[in-house]
Write a protein that holds these residues in place. Sequence first.
Motif, PDB file in Angstrom:
ATOM      1  N   CYS A 102      -5.098  13.268  -1.235  1.00 43.61           N
ATOM      2  CA  CYS A 102      -4.356  14.150  -0.337  1.00 43.61           C
ATOM      3  C   CYS A 102      -5.279  14.614   0.784  1.00 43.61           C
ATOM      4  N   THR A 103      -4.896  14.338   2.028  1.00 50.32           N
ATOM      5  CA  THR A 103      -5.724  14.734   3.173  1.00 50.32           C
ATOM      6  C   THR A 103      -4.847  15.353   4.254  1.00 50.32           C
ATOM      7  N   LEU A 104      -5.448  16.253   5.011  1.00 49.29           N
ATOM      8  CA  LEU A 104      -4.756  16.878   6.145  1.00 49.29           C
ATOM      9  C   LEU A 104      -5.137  16.134   7.420  1.00 49.29           C
ATOM     10  N   PRO A 105      -4.167  15.538   8.119  1.00 50.10           N
ATOM     11  CA  PRO A 105      -4.489  14.860   9.363  1.00 50.10           C
ATOM     12  C   PRO A 105      -4.767  15.880  10.475  1.00 50.10           C
ATOM     13  N   ALA A 106      -5.765  15.604  11.286  1.00 54.04           N
ATOM     14  CA  ALA A 106      -6.115  16.507  12.389  1.00 54.04           C
ATOM     15  C   ALA A 106      -4.981  16.566  13.407  1.00 54.04           C
ATOM     16  N   GLY A 107      -4.665  17.773  13.846  1.00 58.46           N
ATOM     17  CA  GLY A 107      -3.694  17.961  14.917  1.00 58.46           C
ATOM     18  C   GLY A 107      -2.240  17.791  14.524  1.00 58.46           C
ATOM     19  N   VAL A 108      -1.940  17.739  13.227  1.00 58.17           N
ATOM     20  CA  VAL A 108      -0.551  17.590  12.772  1.00 58.17           C
ATOM     21  C   VAL A 108      -0.246  18.752  11.820  1.00 58.17           C
ATOM     22  N   PRO A 109       0.192  19.889  12.370  1.00 57.17           N
ATOM     23  CA  PRO A 109       0.408  21.075  11.544  1.00 57.17           C
ATOM     24  C   PRO A 109       1.408  20.835  10.418  1.00 57.17           C
ATOM     25  N   GLY A 110       1.108  21.408   9.247  1.00 55.70           N
ATOM     26  CA  GLY A 110       2.025  21.370   8.125  1.00 55.70           C
ATOM     27  C   GLY A 110       2.108  20.052   7.380  1.00 55.70           C
ATOM     28  N   THR A 111       1.306  19.078   7.768  1.00 62.09           N
ATOM     29  CA  THR A 111       1.416  17.740   7.186  1.00 62.09           C
ATOM     30  C   THR A 111       0.245  17.427   6.266  1.00 62.09           C
ATOM     31  N   VAL A 112       0.562  16.797   5.133  1.00 61.39           N
ATOM     32  CA  VAL A 112      -0.460  16.283   4.219  1.00 61.39           C
ATOM     33  C   VAL A 112      -0.160  14.806   3.997  1.00 61.39           C
ATOM     34  N   ASN A 113      -1.193  13.987   4.087  1.00 65.67           N
ATOM     35  CA  ASN A 113      -1.060  12.554   3.832  1.00 65.67           C
ATOM     36  C   ASN A 113      -1.377  12.282   2.368  1.00 65.67           C
ATOM     37  N   LEU A 114      -0.525  11.481   1.732  1.00 66.08           N
ATOM     38  CA  LEU A 114      -0.742  11.064   0.348  1.00 66.08           C
ATOM     39  C   LEU A 114      -1.028   9.573   0.357  1.00 66.08           C
ATOM     40  N   GLY A 140      12.301  25.740   9.642  1.00 63.50           N
ATOM     41  CA  GLY A 140      11.950  24.366   9.988  1.00 63.50           C
ATOM     42  C   GLY A 140      10.649  24.225  10.761  1.00 63.50           C
ATOM     43  N   THR A 141       9.886  25.317  10.835  1.00 63.58           N
ATOM     44  CA  THR A 141       8.607  25.299  11.539  1.00 63.58           C
ATOM     45  C   THR A 141       7.502  24.891  10.567  1.00 63.58           C
ATOM     46  N   PRO A 142       6.658  23.912  10.936  1.00 69.64           N
ATOM     47  CA  PRO A 142       5.545  23.527  10.061  1.00 69.64           C
ATOM     48  C   PRO A 142       4.652  24.728   9.752  1.00 69.64           C
ATOM     49  N   VAL A 143       4.240  24.857   8.491  1.00 72.86           N
ATOM     50  CA  VAL A 143       3.390  25.970   8.081  1.00 72.86           C
ATOM     51  C   VAL A 143       1.922  25.548   8.110  1.00 72.86           C
ATOM     52  N   SER A 144       1.042  26.519   8.252  1.00 73.40           N
ATOM     53  CA  SER A 144      -0.387  26.230   8.223  1.00 73.40           C
ATOM     54  C   SER A 144      -0.804  25.896   6.800  1.00 73.40           C
ATOM     55  N   LEU A 145      -1.531  24.813   6.657  1.00 71.84           N
ATOM     56  CA  LEU A 145      -2.051  24.398   5.351  1.00 71.84           C
ATOM     57  C   LEU A 145      -3.560  24.618   5.258  1.00 71.84           C
ATOM     58  N   THR A 147       0.849  -1.190   0.000  1.00 68.52           N
ATOM     59  CA  THR A 147       0.000   0.000   0.000  1.00 68.52           C
ATOM     60  C   THR A 147       0.886   1.242   0.000  1.00 68.52           C
ATOM     61  N   PHE A 148       0.594   2.184  -0.906  1.00 65.75           N
ATOM     62  CA  PHE A 148       1.352   3.434  -0.954  1.00 65.75           C
ATOM     63  C   PHE A 148       0.669   4.456  -0.069  1.00 65.75           C
ATOM     64  N   ALA A 149       1.347   4.868   0.991  1.00 67.29           N
ATOM     65  CA  ALA A 149       0.846   5.899   1.899  1.00 67.29           C
ATOM     66  C   ALA A 149       2.044   6.586   2.537  1.00 67.29           C
ATOM     67  N   ILE A 150       2.166   7.899   2.330  1.00 65.13           N
ATOM     68  CA  ILE A 150       3.245   8.659   2.943  1.00 65.13           C
ATOM     69  C   ILE A 150       2.694   9.969   3.487  1.00 65.13           C
ATOM     70  N   ALA A 151       3.449  10.586   4.377  1.00 62.95           N
ATOM     71  CA  ALA A 151       3.103  11.899   4.916  1.00 62.95           C
ATOM     72  C   ALA A 151       4.224  12.868   4.577  1.00 62.95           C
ATOM     73  N   LEU A 152       3.862  14.044   4.087  1.00 62.11           N
ATOM     74  CA  LEU A 152       4.828  15.102   3.796  1.00 62.11           C
ATOM     75  C   LEU A 152       4.568  16.264   4.737  1.00 62.11           C
ATOM     76  N   THR A 153       5.628  16.870   5.241  1.00 60.69           N
ATOM     77  CA  THR A 153       5.493  18.032   6.112  1.00 60.69           C
ATOM     78  C   THR A 153       6.061  19.252   5.409  1.00 60.69           C
ATOM     79  N   PHE A 154       5.277  20.303   5.336  1.00 61.63           N
ATOM     80  CA  PHE A 154       5.685  21.573   4.744  1.00 61.63           C
ATOM     81  C   PHE A 154       6.195  22.470   5.861  1.00 61.63           C
ATOM     82  N   GLN A 155       7.418  23.001   5.693  1.00 62.09           N
ATOM     83  CA  GLN A 155       8.049  23.824   6.719  1.00 62.09           C
ATOM     84  C   GLN A 155       8.543  25.136   6.125  1.00 62.09           C
TER      85      GLN A 155
END
Length: 109
Positions: free
Chosen positions: A50-62, A23-28, A11-19
């Motif tokens: 592409c989904t934004l996980p609750a409570g994990v700033p700057g992160t998008v799940n693919l 190095g501080t996570p940005v609001s998406l 299964t392909f599933a990864i999380a990317l964090t935008f900073q």
Amino acid sequence: MSALAIKQGDTFAIALTFQDANGTPVSLTGCQFESQIRDALGNMVATLRCTLPAGVPGTVNLWGGSTATWPLGRLFCDVSVVWPDGVIRSTETFGIIVQKSITSRGSTS
């Protein structure tokens, strides 16, 4: 970013964090995302959810589901982001190396 390795059939599933530069996570909040995986010739292999996980700033799940039909070898992916102010930016293109699985599920020989 270096290439990710995955076994065909996994299964392909990864999380990317935008900073930011510090190095501080940005609001998406309010961003829209699109992501695709293509082969070296530009042929579509998968469209990722592409989904934004609750409570994990700057992160998008693919999420791309099963890779059972993905071709072996090197594939390419990026994420296109439309920011709330209308600016469109894409991530760096990263490689995905699909390898043949050694373990055959359900086989004892």
